[in-house]
Motif scaffolding. Structure first.
Motif, PDB file in Angstrom:
ATOM      1  N   MET A  63       0.838  -1.301  -0.018  1.00 55.58           N
ATOM      2  CA  MET A  63       0.173   0.098  -0.094  1.00 55.58           C
ATOM      3  C   MET A  63       0.681   1.445  -0.350  1.00 55.58           C
ATOM      4  O   MET A  63       0.342   2.505  -0.538  1.00 55.58           O
ATOM      5  N   LEU A  64       2.198   1.234   0.660  1.00 57.85           N
ATOM      6  CA  LEU A  64       3.017   2.457   0.388  1.00 57.85           C
ATOM      7  C   LEU A  64       3.448   2.361  -0.346  1.00 57.85           C
ATOM      8  O   LEU A  64       3.980   4.016  -1.327  1.00 57.85           O
ATOM      9  N   GLN A  65       4.158   1.688  -0.798  1.00 61.25           N
ATOM     10  CA  GLN A  65       4.647   2.038  -3.074  1.00 61.25           C
ATOM     11  C   GLN A  65       3.654   2.039  -3.695  1.00 61.25           C
ATOM     12  O   GLN A  65       3.746   2.743  -4.262  1.00 61.25           O
ATOM     13  N   ASN A  66       2.052   2.193  -3.773  1.00 64.14           N
ATOM     14  CA  ASN A  66       1.258   2.884  -4.542  1.00 64.14           C
ATOM     15  C   ASN A  66       1.244   4.189  -3.823  1.00 64.14           C
ATOM     16  O   ASN A  66       0.339   4.722  -4.812  1.00 64.14           O
ATOM     17  N   SER A  67       2.082   4.163  -3.058  1.00 65.56           N
ATOM     18  CA  SER A  67       1.750   5.909  -3.188  1.00 65.56           C
ATOM     19  C   SER A  67       2.936   7.327  -3.703  1.00 65.56           C
ATOM     20  O   SER A  67       4.012   6.406  -4.055  1.00 65.56           O
ATOM     21  N   GLY A  68       2.705   8.061  -4.540  1.00 68.23           N
ATOM     22  CA  GLY A  68       4.037   8.575  -4.971  1.00 68.23           C
ATOM     23  C   GLY A  68       4.305   9.822  -3.564  1.00 68.23           C
ATOM     24  O   GLY A  68       5.732  10.391  -4.510  1.00 68.23           O
ATOM     25  N   SER A  69       4.176   9.767  -2.087  1.00 70.10           N
ATOM     26  CA  SER A  69       4.832  10.141  -1.875  1.00 70.10           C
ATOM     27  C   SER A  69       6.332  10.148  -0.959  1.00 70.10           C
ATOM     28  O   SER A  69       6.107   8.781  -1.093  1.00 70.10           O
ATOM     29  N   PRO A  70       7.200  10.883  -1.003  1.00 75.77           N
ATOM     30  CA  PRO A  70       8.194  10.803  -0.938  1.00 75.77           C
ATOM     31  C   PRO A  70       8.957  10.539   0.744  1.00 75.77           C
ATOM     32  O   PRO A  70       9.925   9.628   0.965  1.00 75.77           O
ATOM     33  N   HIS A  71       8.163  11.138   1.409  1.00 80.14           N
ATOM     34  CA  HIS A  71       8.020  10.152   2.568  1.00 80.14           C
ATOM     35  C   HIS A  71       7.552   8.423   2.807  1.00 80.14           C
ATOM     36  O   HIS A  71       7.874   7.596   3.967  1.00 80.14           O
ATOM     37  N   ALA A  72       7.061   8.125   2.033  1.00 75.22           N
ATOM     38  CA  ALA A  72       6.802   6.502   1.462  1.00 75.22           C
ATOM     39  C   ALA A  72       7.422   5.996   1.710  1.00 75.22           C
ATOM     40  O   ALA A  72       7.816   4.390   1.930  1.00 75.22           O
ATOM     41  N   VAL A  73       8.716   6.740   1.277  1.00 70.30           N
ATOM     42  CA  VAL A  73      10.427   5.708   1.273  1.00 70.30           C
ATOM     43  C   VAL A  73      10.802   5.777   1.927  1.00 70.30           C
ATOM     44  O   VAL A  73      11.458   4.714   2.827  1.00 70.30           O
ATOM     45  N   TYR A  74      10.645   6.094   2.519  1.00 68.23           N
ATOM     46  CA  TYR A  74      11.218   6.012   4.461  1.00 68.23           C
ATOM     47  C   TYR A  74      11.013   5.016   5.254  1.00 68.23           C
ATOM     48  O   TYR A  74      11.490   4.162   5.945  1.00 68.23           O
ATOM     49  N   ILE A  75       9.574   5.537   5.531  1.00 65.41           N
ATOM     50  CA  ILE A  75       8.669   4.473   5.793  1.00 65.41           C
ATOM     51  C   ILE A  75       8.982   2.891   5.249  1.00 65.41           C
ATOM     52  O   ILE A  75       9.487   1.993   6.485  1.00 65.41           O
ATOM     53  N   ILE A  76       8.963   2.305   4.183  1.00 69.91           N
ATOM     54  CA  ILE A  76       9.423   1.332   3.693  1.00 69.91           C
ATOM     55  C   ILE A  76      10.767   0.946   3.956  1.00 69.91           C
ATOM     56  O   ILE A  76      10.957  -0.263   4.491  1.00 69.91           O
ATOM     57  N   ARG A  77      11.424   1.524   4.022  1.00 72.41           N
ATOM     58  CA  ARG A  77      13.086   1.208   4.879  1.00 72.41           C
ATOM     59  C   ARG A  77      12.484   0.942   5.624  1.00 72.41           C
ATOM     60  O   ARG A  77      13.466   0.051   6.320  1.00 72.41           O
ATOM     61  N   ILE A  78      12.197   2.018   6.840  1.00 70.34           N
ATOM     62  CA  ILE A  78      11.989   0.681   8.151  1.00 70.34           C
ATOM     63  C   ILE A  78      11.317  -0.156   8.235  1.00 70.34           C
ATOM     64  O   ILE A  78      12.039  -1.058   9.305  1.00 70.34           O
ATOM     65  N   LEU A  79      10.159  -0.133   7.642  1.00 70.40           N
ATOM     66  CA  LEU A  79       9.634  -1.430   7.580  1.00 70.40           C
ATOM     67  C   LEU A  79      10.622  -2.781   6.540  1.00 70.40           C
ATOM     68  O   LEU A  79      10.645  -4.435   7.845  1.00 70.40           O
ATOM     69  N   ARG A  80      11.258  -2.395   6.399  1.00 73.47           N
ATOM     70  CA  ARG A  80      11.885  -3.616   5.490  1.00 73.47           C
ATOM     71  C   ARG A  80      13.546  -4.037   6.971  1.00 73.47           C
ATOM     72  O   ARG A  80      13.198  -5.787   6.510  1.00 73.47           O
ATOM     73  N   LYS A  81      14.072  -3.312   6.854  1.00 74.13           N
ATOM     74  CA  LYS A  81      15.151  -3.229   7.412  1.00 74.13           C
ATOM     75  C   LYS A  81      14.506  -4.211   9.130  1.00 74.13           C
ATOM     76  O   LYS A  81      15.135  -4.936   9.407  1.00 74.13           O
ATOM     77  N   TRP A  82      12.915  -3.849   9.475  1.00 73.28           N
ATOM     78  CA  TRP A  82      12.561  -4.826  11.066  1.00 73.28           C
ATOM     79  C   TRP A  82      12.205  -5.840  10.578  1.00 73.28           C
ATOM     80  O   TRP A  82      12.440  -7.014  11.051  1.00 73.28           O
ATOM     81  N   ALA A  83      12.012  -6.146   9.235  1.00 74.25           N
ATOM     82  CA  ALA A  83      11.303  -6.984   8.680  1.00 74.25           C
ATOM     83  C   ALA A  83      12.159  -8.127   8.469  1.00 74.25           C
ATOM     84  O   ALA A  83      12.056  -9.796   9.015  1.00 74.25           O
ATOM     85  N   LYS A  84      13.806  -7.561   7.867  1.00 71.54           N
ATOM     86  CA  LYS A  84      14.932  -8.403   7.334  1.00 71.54           C
ATOM     87  C   LYS A  84      15.800  -8.846   8.984  1.00 71.54           C
ATOM     88  O   LYS A  84      15.716 -10.384   8.922  1.00 71.54           O
ATOM     89  N   GLU A  85      14.979  -8.342   9.919  1.00 66.01           N
ATOM     90  CA  GLU A  85      16.161  -8.186  11.981  1.00 66.01           C
ATOM     91  C   GLU A  85      14.740  -9.676  12.028  1.00 66.01           C
ATOM     92  O   GLU A  85      15.366 -10.350  13.169  1.00 66.01           O
ATOM     93  N   ASN A  86      13.321  -9.239  11.611  1.00 62.58           N
ATOM     94  CA  ASN A  86      13.362 -10.711  12.504  1.00 62.58           C
ATOM     95  C   ASN A  86      12.353 -11.534  11.428  1.00 62.58           C
ATOM     96  O   ASN A  86      11.698 -12.344  11.078  1.00 62.58           O
ATOM     97  N   ARG A  87      13.290 -11.817   9.988  1.00 66.56           N
ATOM     98  CA  ARG A  87      12.735 -12.782   9.403  1.00 66.56           C
ATOM     99  C   ARG A  87      11.135 -12.787   9.358  1.00 66.56           C
ATOM    100  O   ARG A  87      11.037 -14.006   9.071  1.00 66.56           O
ATOM    101  N   VAL A  88      10.699 -11.911   7.898  1.00 64.69           N
ATOM    102  CA  VAL A  88       9.434 -11.886   7.716  1.00 64.69           C
ATOM    103  C   VAL A  88       9.599 -11.545   6.528  1.00 64.69           C
ATOM    104  O   VAL A  88      10.373 -10.799   5.746  1.00 64.69           O
ATOM    105  N   LEU A  89       9.520 -12.430   5.457  1.00 68.21           N
ATOM    106  CA  LEU A  89       9.388 -12.123   4.560  1.00 68.21           C
ATOM    107  C   LEU A  89       8.420 -11.627   3.458  1.00 68.21           C
ATOM    108  O   LEU A  89       7.144 -10.952   4.103  1.00 68.21           O
TER     109      LEU A  89
END
Length: 451
Positions: free
Chosen positions: A423-449
């Motif tokens: 859903m965040l990737q569907n947005s054109g806002s530059p703030h979405a990229v920053y939030i996605i980066r944080i979520l991906r980092k947490w997902a990688k650390e917690n082994r969430v695909l």
């Protein structure tokens, strides 16, 4: 709407004939005759039941209980009372015609005819047998060509339309408007049932009301038109008509009178007062969709969402269930009762329209307010797709962050994070990229695909 043919027991009806509200209450139990004279059949029935509970009943108690139940529209209760009387050796013979009337209103016509045959000759028996004859299609009478029978033929044609639920109304009723007084009112009712509110208003706006039924119908038409075109003047007029009927001495304690007061307070948005009146007659409208719809709305407006949901779900009418007001209130009840998924399913069943867009607003904002961030995010995402230039991104961003917080608190499944990222990737806002980066980092650390 069924037009009541019951007349006041004493005197005529006037919208200004209200009782004296300033008199002090006296600690004296009213007599049965007082209730009956005021047509307060609910009060009379309550008094009779009280007397039975303390052992003060007499031979006429069941007879009066049947009478009161009949006038309250509780025909099954009346049937039970009259049936029990007919089984007694000392039963008055006229009870059979009372029982026959109850059968007639329950649609049990053969039973009504059989019961009437056991009663002594009386005007009521003649009238009942006449109505029973009407129910057996009136064709022989219609074939009579005598000129002197012309008015009767017109009356029969009018009554056939009523008996058949409005069938043939546009062909039969318009020519009879100036011949049979009820023809205009029944044609107005037909237009209301067809959702042709403007035509109903055109037909009744010049009527000078005299009877309670005319005041009520004017109120209903003005309320419907006012809601359709957003006219405060029409809504105020409707409220005044309802108040005149509900506040009158002859109607205030009748079921239509209490419905009128409920409608008056509904238009004034005084929902606590609405429920006072609706609760007093609720037992007589258990399966009535219109009553349940109004009752549920009043409950929801006061925050009683669990009970409101139950009454909304009791409604069977597809017309009401497809109405936006119904859908939006039911969706709100679902959300307030922690059932946001059911609210979202209501939206998915709707086609693309202004109503579905409005329902998305309800779901997005109510879910956000109630902390059901997953469905708030889905609703804001859908709104953003429909209107990319709006500020729906702000709501979606907050909802997505809310979902992440619930995941961290183990109150939301980790698997939902994948959909949040999409859903965040569907947005054109530059703030979405920053939030996605944080979520991906947490997902990688917690082994969430996430892919």
């Amino acid at each position: 709407m069924i037009l009541s043919r019951v007349k006041p027991a004493v005197g005529g009806w006037s919208p200004t004939s209200g009782g004296d509200k300033t008199k002090k209450n006296k600690a004296v139990i009213p007599q049965l005759e007082e209730y009956l004279q005021k047509r307060d059949y609910l009060g009379a029935l309550t008094l009779l039941e009280f007397k039975m509970s303390i052992g003060e009943e007499d031979d006429l108690t069941s007879l009066w209980m049947g009478y009161c139940a009949f006038h309250l529209g509780d025909y099954r209760r009346a049937m039970e009372e009259y049936r029990s009387l007919t089984q007694r050796p000392e039963c008055p013979a006229q009870v059979w015609v009372f029982l026959a009337c109850v059968f007639f209103f329950l649609g049990l016509y053969s039973e009504a005819e059989e019961a009437a045959s056991k009663a002594p000759l009386s005007p009521l028996q003649n009238r009942l047998l006449f109505h029973l004859a009407h129910k057996e299609e009136l064709k022989n009478l219609m074939e009579i060509s005598s000129h002197s029978f012309e008015f009767a033929k017109e009356l029969i044609r009018h009554n056939l339309v009523v008996f058949r639920g409005g069938e043939g109304a546009l062909q039969v009723l318009p020519p009879l408007i100036d011949v049979i007084p009820e023809a205009r009112l029944n044609l107005v009712i037909y237009y209301l049932r067809q959702d042709d509110v403007q035509e109903a208003y055109n037909l009744i706006r010049d009527v000078v009301p005299v009877t309670p039924q005319e005041y009520i119908l004017l109120g209903v038409v003005n309320a419907a038109l006012g809601q359709d075109i957003g006219s405060r003047d029409h809504l105020k007029t409707a409220q005044q008509f309802f108040q005149l009927v509900g506040g009158s001495a002859s109607e205030c304690d009748t079921i239509p009178g209490r419905q009128c007061m409920a409608s008056c307070f509904f238009l004034l948005r005084q929902f606590e007062d609405v429920l006072i009146y609706l609760n007093s007659i609720k037992s007589y409208f258990y399966n009535d969709d219109a009553f349940n719809f109004n009752y549920a709305q009043a409950k929801a407006a006061l925050g009683s969402y669990q009970e409101a949901e139950e009454f909304f779900l009791m409604i069977q009418s597809e017309k009401i269930k497809n109405d936006y007001v119904y859908l939006s209130w039911l969706a709100r009840c679902y959300i307030m009762n922690q059932k946001a998924q059911l609210a979202w399913e209501l939206y998915l069943k709707m086609g693309t329209s202004s109503d579905s867009f409005s329902l998305l607003h309800v779901i997005a904002n109510d879910c956000f307010k109630m902390g059901q961030f997953y469905y708030a995010a889905k609703a804001f995402d859908a709104l953003e797709k429909l209107d990319p230039d709006s500020d729906y991104w702000e709501g979606k961003r907050g909802a997505c962050v809310g979902v992440f917080q619930l995941i961290l608190a183990n109150k939301e499944s980790k698997e939902t994070l994948k959909e949040v990222v999409l859903m965040l990737q569907n947005s054109g806002s530059p703030h979405a990229v920053y939030i996605i980066r944080i979520l991906r980092k947490w997902a990688k650390e917690n082994r969430v695909l996430l892919s």
